[in-house]
Design a protein around this motif. Structure first.
Motif, PDB file in Angstrom:
ATOM      1  N   VAL A   1       2.414 -14.649   0.510  1.00  0.00           N
ATOM      2  CA  VAL A   1       1.194 -14.139  -0.419  1.00  0.00           C
ATOM      3  C   VAL A   1       0.155 -13.430   0.451  1.00  0.00           C
ATOM      4  N   GLU A   2       0.018 -12.352   0.298  1.00  0.00           N
ATOM      5  CA  GLU A   2      -1.038 -11.482   1.134  1.00  0.00           C
ATOM      6  C   GLU A   2      -2.308 -11.206   0.271  1.00  0.00           C
ATOM      7  N   LEU A   3      -3.310 -11.488   0.986  1.00  0.00           N
ATOM      8  CA  LEU A   3      -4.798 -11.614   0.637  1.00  0.00           C
ATOM      9  C   LEU A   3      -4.824  -9.990   0.396  1.00  0.00           C
ATOM     10  N   ALA A   4      -4.648  -9.095   1.319  1.00  0.00           N
ATOM     11  CA  ALA A   4      -4.869  -7.651   0.638  1.00  0.00           C
ATOM     12  C   ALA A   4      -4.379  -7.268  -0.421  1.00  0.00           C
ATOM     13  N   GLU A   5      -3.343  -7.734  -0.863  1.00  0.00           N
ATOM     14  CA  GLU A   5      -2.913  -7.438  -1.981  1.00  0.00           C
ATOM     15  C   GLU A   5      -3.588  -7.924  -3.537  1.00  0.00           C
ATOM     16  N   THR A   6      -4.383  -9.187  -3.383  1.00  0.00           N
ATOM     17  CA  THR A   6      -5.020  -9.879  -4.166  1.00  0.00           C
ATOM     18  C   THR A   6      -6.513  -9.607  -4.309  1.00  0.00           C
ATOM     19  N   SER A   7      -6.969  -9.586  -3.158  1.00  0.00           N
ATOM     20  CA  SER A   7      -8.753  -9.647  -2.852  1.00  0.00           C
ATOM     21  C   SER A   7      -8.974  -8.767  -1.670  1.00  0.00           C
ATOM     22  N   GLY A   8      -8.317  -7.513  -1.297  1.00  0.00           N
ATOM     23  CA  GLY A   8      -8.504  -6.767  -0.304  1.00  0.00           C
ATOM     24  C   GLY A   8      -9.486  -5.746  -0.240  1.00  0.00           C
ATOM     25  N   LEU A   9      -9.982  -5.151   0.545  1.00  0.00           N
ATOM     26  CA  LEU A   9     -10.875  -4.034   0.351  1.00  0.00           C
ATOM     27  C   LEU A   9     -10.381  -2.822  -0.511  1.00  0.00           C
ATOM     28  N   ALA A  10      -9.245  -2.729  -0.581  1.00  0.00           N
ATOM     29  CA  ALA A  10      -8.762  -1.464  -1.449  1.00  0.00           C
ATOM     30  C   ALA A  10      -8.992  -1.751  -3.060  1.00  0.00           C
ATOM     31  N   HIS A  11      -9.347  -2.941  -3.210  1.00  0.00           N
ATOM     32  CA  HIS A  11      -9.624  -3.239  -4.829  1.00  0.00           C
ATOM     33  C   HIS A  11     -11.175  -3.227  -4.917  1.00  0.00           C
ATOM     34  N   MET A  12     -11.814  -2.648  -3.969  1.00  0.00           N
ATOM     35  CA  MET A  12     -13.500  -2.454  -4.340  1.00  0.00           C
ATOM     36  C   MET A  12     -13.832  -1.028  -4.406  1.00  0.00           C
ATOM     37  N   PRO A  13     -14.150  -0.965  -5.389  1.00  0.00           N
ATOM     38  CA  PRO A  13     -14.744   0.551  -5.939  1.00  0.00           C
ATOM     39  C   PRO A  13     -15.911   0.955  -5.087  1.00  0.00           C
ATOM     40  N   GLU A  14     -16.782  -0.078  -4.891  1.00  0.00           N
ATOM     41  CA  GLU A  14     -18.060  -0.275  -4.071  1.00  0.00           C
ATOM     42  C   GLU A  14     -17.948  -1.452  -3.314  1.00  0.00           C
ATOM     43  N   LEU A  15     -18.235  -1.564  -1.647  1.00  0.00           N
ATOM     44  CA  LEU A  15     -18.190  -2.650  -1.169  1.00  0.00           C
ATOM     45  C   LEU A  15     -19.373  -3.643  -1.700  1.00  0.00           C
ATOM     46  N   ALA A  16     -19.130  -4.936  -1.629  1.00  0.00           N
ATOM     47  CA  ALA A  16     -20.205  -5.890  -2.089  1.00  0.00           C
ATOM     48  C   ALA A  16     -20.172  -6.892  -1.283  1.00  0.00           C
ATOM     49  N   PRO A  17     -20.804  -6.983  -0.083  1.00  0.00           N
ATOM     50  CA  PRO A  17     -20.523  -8.052   0.815  1.00  0.00           C
ATOM     51  C   PRO A  17     -20.903  -9.463   0.493  1.00  0.00           C
ATOM     52  N   LEU A  18     -21.865  -9.475  -0.394  1.00  0.00           N
ATOM     53  CA  LEU A  18     -22.353 -10.767  -0.881  1.00  0.00           C
ATOM     54  C   LEU A  18     -21.405 -11.162  -2.077  1.00  0.00           C
ATOM     55  N   ASP A  19     -21.174 -10.577  -2.934  1.00  0.00           N
ATOM     56  CA  ASP A  19     -20.435 -10.969  -4.099  1.00  0.00           C
ATOM     57  C   ASP A  19     -18.991 -11.111  -4.248  1.00  0.00           C
TER      58      ASP A  19
ATOM     59  N   HIS B   1     -14.954 -11.701  -3.426  1.00  0.00           N
ATOM     60  CA  HIS B   1     -14.452 -13.223  -3.257  1.00  0.00           C
ATOM     61  C   HIS B   1     -12.888 -13.188  -3.098  1.00  0.00           C
ATOM     62  N   THR B   2     -12.596 -14.681  -2.945  1.00  0.00           N
ATOM     63  CA  THR B   2     -11.059 -14.667  -2.575  1.00  0.00           C
ATOM     64  C   THR B   2     -10.270 -15.362  -3.795  1.00  0.00           C
ATOM     65  N   PHE B   3     -10.796 -15.469  -5.131  1.00  0.00           N
ATOM     66  CA  PHE B   3     -10.351 -16.369  -6.177  1.00  0.00           C
ATOM     67  C   PHE B   3      -8.753 -15.672  -6.601  1.00  0.00           C
ATOM     68  N   GLY B   4      -8.858 -14.561  -6.522  1.00  0.00           N
ATOM     69  CA  GLY B   4      -7.521 -14.041  -6.951  1.00  0.00           C
ATOM     70  C   GLY B   4      -6.464 -14.310  -5.872  1.00  0.00           C
ATOM     71  N   PHE B   5      -6.583 -14.235  -4.494  1.00  0.00           N
ATOM     72  CA  PHE B   5      -5.641 -15.082  -3.585  1.00  0.00           C
ATOM     73  C   PHE B   5      -5.285 -16.316  -3.904  1.00  0.00           C
ATOM     74  N   GLY B   6      -6.046 -17.083  -4.348  1.00  0.00           N
ATOM     75  CA  GLY B   6      -5.839 -18.351  -4.827  1.00  0.00           C
ATOM     76  C   GLY B   6      -4.969 -18.512  -5.761  1.00  0.00           C
ATOM     77  N   GLN B   7      -5.132 -17.593  -6.867  1.00  0.00           N
ATOM     78  CA  GLN B   7      -4.440 -17.646  -8.226  1.00  0.00           C
ATOM     79  C   GLN B   7      -3.000 -17.274  -7.604  1.00  0.00           C
ATOM     80  N   ALA B   8      -2.656 -16.399  -6.636  1.00  0.00           N
ATOM     81  CA  ALA B   8      -1.525 -15.927  -6.515  1.00  0.00           C
ATOM     82  C   ALA B   8      -0.587 -17.080  -5.693  1.00  0.00           C
ATOM     83  N   ILE B   9      -1.489 -17.782  -4.780  1.00  0.00           N
ATOM     84  CA  ILE B   9      -1.000 -18.882  -4.130  1.00  0.00           C
ATOM     85  C   ILE B   9      -0.416 -20.080  -5.407  1.00  0.00           C
ATOM     86  N   GLY B  10      -1.402 -20.148  -6.450  1.00  0.00           N
ATOM     87  CA  GLY B  10      -0.993 -21.199  -7.330  1.00  0.00           C
ATOM     88  C   GLY B  10       0.219 -20.539  -8.029  1.00  0.00           C
TER      89      GLY B  10
END
Length: 364
Positions: free
Chosen positions: A90-108, A110-119
């Protein structure tokens, strides 16, 4: 006599995949030395492209699509990879990586999708997990991923905290009892960095700015990670805990073990054996800098080359660190006249770099 050339670069992130770069380097090399025998072994180190590298390297690997909550709050289509032995990659970049950010949001972010893929991989019966965590867009300490897997993180009133680092500022309690048991084959974290969670070499200070954080926000990111440590009570100084915005820390709290990402991919590719039959190796990455020595592809390939007595050459988008361990090095930015031009057409300049490296090798 014809020379056997092993070409094993990482992806040039934001520009071209490892396979594309390897092919371009090979084309450039053979334009200069057409009689040479070239072997391609596109690499990864736990970041973007790790799933692709395993898919190419392991016959019978099967991709499984999954839709998850992306780091910007919108659903994204991703996948995980099932290996023939039952292990899931399971690759974090696929689910929760920078490529999925239309605009960078350093405070908001998250890695929830990575956990969903692991699940999803566990629900499908994965007997072990290889978790590639490079390329993260967030600094949430892995709390999002753990929450998706069943952990509870609540504020003083018992309400779930919001996703992202910002939510950690309200964290009062953590309950990990809802996490699934580790699969029989264990959980290995594939990472290309060795940073601790906190401090001047930690997740916020080193990687926060890459995810859009200004100086004040870096201070806030660090403060919220300190709060997470106080609640979880796990050691923040463990090597690799700061990887992927602290996702390493969260996964270690689950019971995962850290493993060098480049070495894991290299083993799957059979790179040590390929190195034994090579006369010269070419490796590379998008930016060769002070962090490259900490487990990234060029450092790993270079170590294999030294052990096998094989000269190593480097091609990189930009070179910002000494290249003394290589017998020759070429910067795509130098060939293109600037980083913007090199990024805009990385395959073209990688081909030029391959030709230049072949000429350098011939002139040794």
């Amino acid at each position: 006599m014809p020379t056997t050339v092993l070409i094993a670069p990482d992806s040039f992130k934001g520009s071209a995949s490892a396979a594309t770069i390897a092919g371009a380097l090979a084309a450039g090399w053979t334009s200069e030395r057409p009689a040479d025998h070239v072997l391609l072994a596109p690499m990864a180190d736990g970041g973007e492209g790790t799933l692709d590298a395993f898919e190419v390297a392991v016959p019978g690997a099967v991709r499984h699509p999954v839709t998850v909550l992306g780091p910007a709050g919108r659903e994204v289509d991703a996948s995980w990879l099932q290996l023939p032995d039952g292990t899931a990659v399971v690759e974090l970049a696929e689910t929760s990586g920078l490529a999925h950010m239309p605009e960078l949001a350093p405070l908001d972010a998250h890695t929830f999708g990575f956990g969903q893929a692991i699940g999803a991989a566990l629900d499908a019966g994965a007997t072990g997990l290889l978790l590639a965590i490079g390329g993260s867009s967030s600094t949430d300490g892995g709390v999002g991923a753990l929450a998706a897997l069943g952990a509870r993180f609540t504020d003083a009133s018992g309400r779930p905290i919001r996703l992202g680092n910002r939510g950690l500022g309200a964290l009062a309690r953590a309950d990990l009892s809802g996490l699934p048991p580790l699969p029989a084959g264990g959980v290995r974290i594939l990472s290309d960095v060795t940073n601790p969670l906190l401090g001047p070499s930690g997740a916020a200070a080193v990687f926060g700015p890459q995810k859009g954080a200004n100086a004040d926000q870096v201070v806030g990111l660090e403060s919220n990670l300190v709060r997470l440590v106080r609640v979880l009570g796990r050691r923040p100084e463990v090597v690799g805990a700061g990887a992927a915005g602290g996702t390493g820390y969260g996964l270690l709290a689950w019971g995962a073990q850290l493993a060098p990402g480049a070495a894991a991919v290299g083993a799957a590719l059979g790179l040590p054996a390929l190195m034994e039959g090579a006369d010269v190796v070419v490796t590379g990455e998008g930016r060769f800098d002070s962090q490259s020595a900490a487990g990234k592809v060029p450092a790993y390939v270079g170590e294999l080359a030294r052990a096998a007595g094989v000269p190593a050459l480097l091609a990189a988008g930009a070179i910002d660190a000494p290249t003394d361990d290589f017998v020759g090095a070429v910067s795509l930015s130098g060939l293109a006249g600037g980083s913007a031009a090199a990024i805009a057409d990385a395959p073209r300049w990688a081909r030029a770099a391959g030709a230049r490296l072949a000429a350098l090798y011939a002139a040794r």
